[in-house]
Design an enzyme around this catalytic site. Structure first.
Site, PDB file in Angstrom:
ATOM      1  N   ASP A 128      -4.390 -92.832 -47.511  1.00  0.00           N
ATOM      2  CA  ASP A 128      -3.778 -92.233 -48.693  1.00  0.00           C
ATOM      3  C   ASP A 128      -3.478 -93.298 -49.748  1.00  0.00           C
ATOM      4  O   ASP A 128      -3.715 -93.088 -50.946  1.00  0.00           O
ATOM      5  CB  ASP A 128      -2.518 -91.444 -48.335  1.00  0.00           C
TER       6      ASP A 128
ATOM      7  N   LYS B  47      -5.327 -94.928 -40.622  1.00  0.00           N
ATOM      8  CA  LYS B  47      -4.065 -94.173 -40.676  1.00  0.00           C
ATOM      9  C   LYS B  47      -3.265 -94.528 -39.443  1.00  0.00           C
ATOM     10  O   LYS B  47      -2.857 -93.682 -38.643  1.00  0.00           O
ATOM     11  CB  LYS B  47      -4.366 -92.666 -40.745  1.00  0.00           C
TER      12      LYS B  47
ATOM     13  N   ASP C 100     -17.058 -91.056 -51.441  1.00  0.00           N
ATOM     14  CA  ASP C 100     -17.266 -90.063 -52.499  1.00  0.00           C
ATOM     15  C   ASP C 100     -16.331 -90.311 -53.682  1.00  0.00           C
ATOM     16  O   ASP C 100     -16.707 -90.113 -54.845  1.00  0.00           O
ATOM     17  CB  ASP C 100     -17.067 -88.655 -51.954  1.00  0.00           C
TER      18      ASP C 100
ATOM     19  N   TYR D  24     -15.882 -86.062 -36.404  1.00  0.00           N
ATOM     20  CA  TYR D  24     -17.153 -85.387 -36.657  1.00  0.00           C
ATOM     21  C   TYR D  24     -17.967 -85.225 -35.379  1.00  0.00           C
ATOM     22  O   TYR D  24     -18.799 -84.314 -35.280  1.00  0.00           O
ATOM     23  CB  TYR D  24     -17.980 -86.174 -37.674  1.00  0.00           C
TER      24      TYR D  24
ATOM     25  N   ASP E 175     -15.998 -91.066 -45.417  1.00  0.00           N
ATOM     26  CA  ASP E 175     -16.601 -89.959 -46.160  1.00  0.00           C
ATOM     27  C   ASP E 175     -15.812 -89.693 -47.435  1.00  0.00           C
ATOM     28  O   ASP E 175     -16.365 -89.593 -48.541  1.00  0.00           O
ATOM     29  CB  ASP E 175     -16.614 -88.722 -45.259  1.00  0.00           C
TER      30      ASP E 175
END
Length: 361
Positions: A223, A191, A251, A142, A247
């Site tokens: 994942d 990851k 959510d 970001y 993020d």
């Protein structure tokens, strides 16, 4: 005396903010606190009145305050503006950068009484869960180098995932420190099987973990983590993640609680200054109708008391009062089941205030 900047914003923001301020007034009375409020425009209403989403006067008020209680910003009226000028990017993201609010706390707590709103199987949702997602907020893809270049078939766009040692260390310390007051378990999400920056993330988290021998640590790839919270959310306590994965994860956890109208959040810097806001949006479709659930905004005020003002007893009093209102069967429309007493925004706030004051002594 502590000063709180009140930025109500757009849509349902002013309605739910009014109820949060009522609860702050109630704990002031109960605990003898001394709080002052200074209101300022932000978001779409600030664009309409001042020409930008974050006027300089609003920023000055925030700078002179001990914390920011933020409502919700945005709506269809301002969606046609250039992205950088739209309410959220033009206010909330600037505030995060200006105050170096690198640590985002997103509690995801499912009350078993609201299990019908949870999309998980009843045998899972019926037990409830309590997860704290900690998201690093100022690094990652970001904020790393980004751009577009070239033309034709070779034209490309890029966002670079970058983390420094210091950025990882400071967010990891917070995760372990907060876990110490919970179930003493941190799950770091990365990851590391693919991304070099995430290999580095895992290495640094492991180094920091050595300073907290009483805290259990495990690691999950993003994942797998998103799958495991669907299968067994009860196995998690504190989940730590970088900006992008945090993020996504926060959510997903919000969706599992059944209503974002119940979820507060905090964005903190290294000195304890923070911006506190509900996880939901401005909900312009119900704005002004007295239907919005104020609990997320009220619980955000509780987080403000706990993390920025160090008023743990007052924070607990608000949270207990919310529990009391829920136990009384009071529900706004977004969390109502058959047989519940449906109340409006003001009525829910009044019930929580009454519970705070009734428990005095």
């Amino acid at each position: 005396m502590n000063k709180i900047a009140i930025l109500s914003g757009d849509g349902i923001g002013p309605e739910v903010m009014a109820e949060a301020v009522k609860t702050l007034d109630a704990v002031q009375k109960r605990f003898g606190l001394s709080l002052t409020y200074e209101y300022a425009d932000v978001g779409g209403v600030a664009i309409d009145r001042h020409g930008c989403a974050l006027p300089q006067e609003t920023l000055k008020i925030c700078e002179s305050s001990d914390a920011i209680l933020f409502g919700s910003v945005g709506g269809p009226k301002w969606e046609s503006l250039p992205p950088a000028q739209q309410p959220e990017r033009g206010s909330l993201l600037i505030l995060r950068g200006h105050f170096d609010l690198f640590c985002n706390l997103r509690p995801a707590k499912l009350d078993p009484r609201l299990s019908a709103q949870c999309p998980l199987k009843p045998e899972i949702a019926g037990r409830g869960f309590d997860i704290l997602c900690i998201r690093e907020l100022t690094g990652d893809a970001y904020f790393g180098p980004k751009g577009r270049e070239g033309s034709g078939a070779t034209e490309k766009a890029f966002d670079t995932m970058v983390y420094t040692r210091g950025e990882i260390e400071r967010i990891a310390h917070i995760a372990f420190q907060l876990a110490a007051a919970r179930k003493k378990h941190v799950t770091s999400v990365d990851k590391a099987n693919i991304l070099t920056s995430m290999v580095f993330w895992r290495e640094i988290v492991l180094e920091v973990a050595k300073q907290y021998p009483d805290i259990a640590l495990d690691h999950l790839y993003i994942d797998n983590a998103t799958m495991q919270v669907l299968r067994d959310p009860h196995r998690f306590d504190v989940m730590l993640a970088g900006n992008m994965f945090g993020d996504i994860l926060s959510d997903e956890l919000a969706a599992l609680t059944g209503s974002i109208g119940m979820l507060p959040s905090a964005s903190l810097n290294g000195s304890g200054f923070g911006l506190y806001e509900p996880a939901g949006g401005s909900a312009p479709d119900i704005a002004g109708k007295g239907l919005a659930n104020p609990i997320a905004q009220i619980l955000s005020a509780a987080m403000l008391l706990r993390h920025s003002l160090k008023q743990e007893a007052a924070a607990c009093a608000i949270e207990s009062a919310v529990e009391t209102a829920m136990a009384q069967g009071l529900r706004t429309g977004d969390i109502a089941n058959k047989g519940d007493k449906i109340v409006g925004t003001k009525e829910m706030g009044d019930a929580i205030v009454a519970a705070i004051l009734k428990s005095k002594g």
